[in-house]
Design an enzyme around this catalytic site. Sequence first.
Site, PDB file in Angstrom:
ATOM      1  CG  ASN A   7     -23.876  18.126  10.050  1.00 12.48           C
ATOM      2  OD1 ASN A   7     -23.351  17.530  10.987  1.00 12.48           O
ATOM      3  ND2 ASN A   7     -23.241  19.046   9.350  1.00 12.48           N
ATOM      4  CG  HIS A  38     -19.398  17.585  15.205  1.00 10.38           C
ATOM      5  ND1 HIS A  38     -20.737  17.518  14.954  1.00 10.38           N
ATOM      6  CD2 HIS A  38     -18.834  18.121  14.089  1.00 10.38           C
ATOM      7  CE1 HIS A  38     -20.989  17.972  13.734  1.00 10.38           C
ATOM      8  NE2 HIS A  38     -19.848  18.349  13.185  1.00 10.38           N
TER       9      HIS A  38
HETATM   10 FE1  HDD Z   1     -16.780  16.906  10.116  1.00 10.40          FE
HETATM   11  C1  HDD Z   1     -16.339  15.559  13.186  1.00 10.40           C
HETATM   12  C2  HDD Z   1     -20.117  16.058  10.212  1.00 10.40           C
HETATM   13  C3  HDD Z   1     -17.290  18.486   7.100  1.00 10.40           C
HETATM   14  C4  HDD Z   1     -13.469  17.452   9.864  1.00 10.40           C
HETATM   15  N1  HDD Z   1     -18.001  15.989  11.446  1.00 10.40           N
HETATM   16  C5  HDD Z   1     -17.627  15.500  12.661  1.00 10.40           C
HETATM   17  C6  HDD Z   1     -18.752  14.916  13.314  1.00 10.40           C
HETATM   18  C7  HDD Z   1     -19.818  15.071  12.489  1.00 10.40           C
HETATM   19  C8  HDD Z   1     -19.335  15.732  11.302  1.00 10.40           C
HETATM   20  C9  HDD Z   1     -21.232  14.631  12.738  1.00 10.40           C
HETATM   21  C10 HDD Z   1     -18.738  14.295  14.701  1.00 10.40           C
HETATM   22  C11 HDD Z   1     -18.603  12.807  14.654  1.00 10.40           C
HETATM   23  C12 HDD Z   1     -18.693  12.258  16.047  1.00 10.40           C
HETATM   24  O1  HDD Z   1     -19.808  12.232  16.588  1.00 10.40           O
HETATM   25  O2  HDD Z   1     -17.653  11.892  16.574  1.00 10.40           O
HETATM   26  N2  HDD Z   1     -18.392  17.279   8.942  1.00 10.40           N
HETATM   27  C13 HDD Z   1     -19.650  16.766   9.111  1.00 10.40           C
HETATM   28  C14 HDD Z   1     -20.445  17.057   7.955  1.00 10.40           C
HETATM   29  C15 HDD Z   1     -19.654  17.747   7.082  1.00 10.40           C
HETATM   30  C16 HDD Z   1     -18.366  17.873   7.695  1.00 10.40           C
HETATM   31  C17 HDD Z   1     -21.877  16.628   7.774  1.00 10.40           C
HETATM   32  C18 HDD Z   1     -19.972  18.279   5.715  1.00 10.40           C
HETATM   33  C19 HDD Z   1     -20.899  17.808   4.942  1.00 10.40           C
HETATM   34  N3  HDD Z   1     -15.602  17.830   8.754  1.00 10.40           N
HETATM   35  C20 HDD Z   1     -16.004  18.393   7.560  1.00 10.40           C
HETATM   36  C21 HDD Z   1     -14.841  18.851   6.831  1.00 10.40           C
HETATM   37  C22 HDD Z   1     -13.742  18.547   7.609  1.00 10.40           C
HETATM   38  C23 HDD Z   1     -14.253  17.909   8.812  1.00 10.40           C
HETATM   39  C24 HDD Z   1     -14.873  19.501   5.466  1.00 10.40           C
HETATM   40  C25 HDD Z   1     -12.283  18.769   7.372  1.00 10.40           C
HETATM   41  C26 HDD Z   1     -11.729  18.977   6.214  1.00 10.40           C
HETATM   42  N4  HDD Z   1     -15.189  16.618  11.342  1.00 10.40           N
HETATM   43  C27 HDD Z   1     -13.911  16.889  11.019  1.00 10.40           C
HETATM   44  C28 HDD Z   1     -12.922  16.441  12.068  1.00 10.40           C
HETATM   45  C29 HDD Z   1     -13.860  15.819  13.140  1.00 10.40           C
HETATM   46  C30 HDD Z   1     -15.237  16.023  12.547  1.00 10.40           C
HETATM   47  C31 HDD Z   1     -11.984  17.526  12.517  1.00 10.40           C
HETATM   48  C32 HDD Z   1     -13.665  16.297  14.550  1.00 10.40           C
HETATM   49  C33 HDD Z   1     -13.795  15.071  15.410  1.00 10.40           C
HETATM   50  C34 HDD Z   1     -13.773  13.971  14.502  1.00 10.40           C
HETATM   51  O3  HDD Z   1     -13.637  14.446  13.216  1.00 10.40           O
HETATM   52  O4  HDD Z   1     -13.853  12.810  14.781  1.00 10.40           O
HETATM   53  O5  HDD Z   1     -12.071  15.491  11.553  1.00 10.40           O
END
Ligand code: HDD
Length: 707
Positions: free
Chosen positions: A165, A92
Site C-alpha cells: 500500500n 481494491h
Molecule cells: Fe489485500 C487485494 C494490499 C491485507 C485480502 N490487497 C489487495 C490489493 C492490494 C492489497 C494492493 C490489490 C491487488 C491488485 O491490484 O489486484 N492487503 C493489502 C495490504 C494488506 C492487505 C497492503 C495488509 C498489509 N488483504 C489483506 C488481508 C486480506 C486481504 C488481511 C485477507 C485476509 N486483498 C485481499 C483479497 C484481494 C486483496 C480479498 C482482493 C482482490 C485480490 O485480493 O486480488 O484477497
Amino acid sequence: MLKSDTDKKVTPTTAAVLESNTIGHEVGDGGELHQVAGGTHPAMRTQGGVIIHDDENQLKAGERGPSLAEDHFYLEKTQHFDHERIPERIVHARGYGARGYFELTDSLAGITKAKIFNETGTKTPVFTRFSTVAGNMGSFDAARDVRGFAVKFYTSEGNWDLVGNNIPVFFIQDAIKFTDLIHSVKQEPDRGFPQAASAHDTFWDFASLTPESTHMLMWVMSDRGIPRSFRMMEGFGIHTFRLINDAGESTYVKFHWRPKLGTQSLIWDEAVKINGADPDFHRRDLWESIEAGNFPEWELAVQLFDQAFADKFDFDILDSTKLIPEEILPLRVIGRMVLDRNVDNYFAETEQVAFCVRDVVPGIDFTNDPLLQGRILSYVDTQISRLGGPNYKQIPVNQPKGIGCPVLNMQRDGAHTIAPQKGRVSYSPSSLEVDSPRQDPSANSTFHETMTGDKRRVRAESFGDHFSQALQFFNSQTETEQNHIIAAFIFELSKVETLPVRERVVSQLANVDQTIADRVAAGLGMKSTPAAFPTGVAARTDLKPSPALSILAKAPATLKGRKVGCLVADGTDLEMVKSLKAAAKRLGADFAVIAPKVGGATSADGKTIEGDFQLAGGPSVLFDTVFLALSEDGAKALAKESGAVAWVSDAFAHLKVIGTTAGAQPLLTRAGVTPDAGLITDDADAYLKAAAAGRTWDREPNVRTIY
Ligand code: HDD
C-alpha cells in the site's frame, strides 16, 4: 468478392459507408467496409476465425420479418457480450496498471539468494497496479482512502508479488479481522451507499472499537489519503519479510518504494471537486505521462535488520500496525522501477492480473506476522472465484516470463487449461518418463525457525500498544499537515449520524493526545471532550518525531510532473503565453490552455490561441498551479462568468500559486483573491519559481478555520 487487406481503395466517410450498407440492400459483397477514411482494415472475424460479412443487420425472414435463430454472427456477438463481466475485486476493485521493469543498482548478494537481488544491472519485467481500497470499480479516483501499490516481478526464478500500500502500516493486526474491516468501510449492506468513502457510521463504529487501527487512522486522515498522483506516492511492503541466503540465514526486511517526483497530495476540497470534474484523475495522469514518455519511476529501498535489533523495540516487528522510523534504521536504496508501457487492453491485463501474496521466490520468505499469514490464503482464493478457476496463472499477464522458469508440475486440467503440460506422468514419484519434472531441494529457502508454544487463539502482549506510534506520527508532521489531520477527522465524523460513535472516536483520540481530541471535539461542536476510552497501554510521549514521515518536510521544489493551467480570453497576449509555456515545459511541467471556448480565443494581435480545455471542462482543480493571462477587457468579461470566478476562487482556496497579468485584476477582485506571497503579478520567472516550491501553505488560515 471481398477486398484484400492491401487494397487501397478509400471509401469517403464512415457514415456514407454505413448508410449504403444498412438501408435497403444486402451487404454480402460489401468489401468497401474494410476501408474507411484512408485506413486499411483486416476483415472482421468470429471467435472461430470466420469472416463476418455483415455486422449491421440480423438475419431476417423477409425485409421486415422476424430474426432467425440460425444467425450465428448475431448469437456469438451478443452471447459474448452477455458474459463480458467478471466479479470485481472485493477490495481494491478500482485500479490502474502499467508495465515496466525493475533494475537492481545495489546487490544484496550474501543476504538473499534471490537472483533478482544479486547481480546489479539485472532488469526484471514488472506489472504494477495501483488502486483505491473501498470504492467499487466504477467509483472515482480521488477518494480519501489507502492506495494499493502491487508489483508483480517476473523474475528469472518465477513470479514474486509484492502486494503493498501507499501507507506503511495497516488497520488491523490479525487477518481474521479483515472481513470486518472491509465490511465496515464498503457501502452499508442494507442501503448500498456510500461508495468509496470511509465517512459513514459503520466504518467509524468498527474503528472506534478497534483501537489497534488508531495509528493507521492518523495516516489515512493525513494527506497521504488523497494523493496527487500515483506517480507521486510512496509504497510499502508493510510486513516484515525475511531474506534468506545460501546458508539458510535470515535477515529481516521491510520494503519501501520512493517516487522520483517526490510525494505530493491534494487538498480535501480539491479532491472532492476533482471527483466530479474528472473521476479518472489518477488513471488519466498515469496513462498520459507514460504515453508522453515521462515514465514514472520509484526507488526500491530496504530496511534490513536482525533479531537482536528487533528485540530492542518494545513493539513487535511482526505487528503490521507498527513501523521502524528511517531515522533509527536508514533506508538502503537497491534499485529502481520504471513504468514505461501502458497496457494494450485494460481488461486482459489490469483486470485479470492476479496478485498473490504467497507468490515468493527462493531467497524471500514470510514471517509469522498474523496479518501476512492470513493473506497467504485469501489472494489465491479470490482469484479462483474472480477469474473462474484454478488456471488463472495461464492468463498471459499472470504467466511467469523469466527465462528458465517454465511451468512444470503435476497439476493438470481444470477450466480454461491453455498451456498443456506434456506426457503420461502427472504424479510424483514416478519412473515412467526420464524427463518428467522432479523436486529440487537446492531451491529451498524456508527459514528453519524453531517453534514452541501452546495451540491458542491469542493476541501477543507485544502487540498491545496502539497509541504510541499514532502520536509519533502526528508529532512528525508539520503544523499544516497536523491541521489537515484534524480537519479530516472533523469532516469524517460530521458524516457519522450516531452520536455515541462520534464520541467514541474522540475518546479514542484522547488516548493518543488530549489536544488532538479537544481540537476534533471543538470542530464537531461538542460541548466538552469525551473522556479517554479505557485502555491497557497508554501512549508513550517520549518517541522522537520522525521527519521522514512528513510529506512537506521532504517535499522537493520542482515543477516536474506538475500541471500548469493557463486561463486565456479574447485579448490575451499570445507571445506571453507562448513563452510561459516554453519556460514551464523546460522545467518539466505540463501546460494547458483553458479558454472560454474549446476552439480557443483571439489574441490581442488577432491570432487564434488554441485551447486545450473549455472553461467548464478544465476547472482549476485539475492543475497544480494556475496563471491568468488576461487583458483587462478579457478579465471583465470573465468576471461575469460564474465558472471563471469559481476557477480563480478555487485556485486561491486550494492554496495554489497564482501567476497573473495586471489586467486580470477585475476577475481576481470578483473571486475574492487578496494579495499574498502566492499571488505573483507580471513576473513569469518568479511565478514559476514559486509554483515549483509547492502550495502557499501560509494562506490556509485566511481561507478556512483551523481547529
Ligand atoms: Fe489485500 C487485494 C494490499 C491485507 C485480502 N490487497 C489487495 C490489493 C492490494 C492489497 C494492493 C490489490 C491487488 C491488485 O491490484 O489486484 N492487503 C493489502 C495490504 C494488506 C492487505 C497492503 C495488509 C498489509 N488483504 C489483506 C488481508 C486480506 C486481504 C488481511 C485477507 C485476509 N486483498 C485481499 C483479497 C484481494 C486483496 C480479498 C482482493 C482482490 C485480490 O485480493 O486480488 O484477497
